[in-house]
Design a protein around this motif. Structure first.
Motif, PDB file in Angstrom:
ATOM      1  N   MET A  79       0.856  -1.183   0.000  1.00 26.76           N
ATOM      2  CA  MET A  79       0.000   0.000   0.000  1.00 26.76           C
ATOM      3  C   MET A  79       0.898   1.241   0.000  1.00 26.76           C
ATOM      4  N   THR A  80       1.034   1.861  -1.145  1.00 28.56           N
ATOM      5  CA  THR A  80       1.806   3.084  -1.291  1.00 28.56           C
ATOM      6  C   THR A  80       0.823   4.189  -1.643  1.00 28.56           C
ATOM      7  N   PHE A  81       0.865   5.294  -0.910  1.00 29.48           N
ATOM      8  CA  PHE A  81      -0.141   6.332  -1.114  1.00 29.48           C
ATOM      9  C   PHE A  81       0.394   7.584  -1.799  1.00 29.48           C
ATOM     10  N   SER A 118      -4.603   3.777  -2.979  1.00 30.22           N
ATOM     11  CA  SER A 118      -3.178   3.478  -3.087  1.00 30.22           C
ATOM     12  C   SER A 118      -2.690   3.624  -4.527  1.00 30.22           C
ATOM     13  N   GLN A 120      -1.075   1.378  -5.942  1.00 29.33           N
ATOM     14  CA  GLN A 120      -1.366   0.081  -6.539  1.00 29.33           C
ATOM     15  C   GLN A 120      -2.778   0.058  -7.133  1.00 29.33           C
TER      16      GLN A 120
END
Length: 139
Positions: A79-81, A118, A120
């Motif tokens: 989870m990259t925001f 995210s 992703q």
């Protein structure tokens, strides 16, 4: 460059430089095969910018590189925001002089629900196989 991009001193206004950077990010997304969606979108969260030289009338080049997440930082299942782009506006007629140096942080938003999503999720919506390609294209 449009005539209204110039101020009374004959150089590009600082707000127009931000428009050039935006165009550079859109171009970068397109080159990665990512389609800016209607629902999940990338929005500017922070801009650090250094104006290094006047931008006179004429051609400019915007160089855009994804600074983070790096290939080592990117986890397809994580989870990259946020993502950060290093962008520079070059003046090709002035021996490729750098006129603007910026670090632009973007976040990802569900436009309908007005909530963060995210990176992703954004990649999955923009192109089903984009996450794998992003790892290969990060410089």
């Amino acid at each position: 460059m449009r005539p209204n991009d110039l101020d009374v001193l004959g150089h590009v206004n600082n707000a127009v430089a931000l428009e050039f950077l935006e165009a550079g990010r859109w171009d970068w997304l397109g080159r990665q095969g990512l389609v800016h969606g209607d629902r999940l979108i990338a929005v500017v969260a922070r801009t650090e910018i250094d104006y290094l030289a006047e931008i006179p009338r004429g051609d400019v080049e915007v160089h855009t590189v994804l600074a983070s997440p790096s290939p080592e930082e990117f986890d397809e299942d994580g989870m990259t925001f946020r993502a950060c782009f290093r962008q520079r506006i070059h003046l090709p007629r002035a021996a490729d002089k750098v006129a603007v140096d910026a670090l632009v942080t973007v976040a990802f938003l569900d436009a309908g629900q007005r909530c963060l999503v995210s990176l992703q999720d954004f990649l999955a919506a923009a192109a089903p196989d984009a996450a794998a390609r992003t790892e290969e294209t990060v410089e």
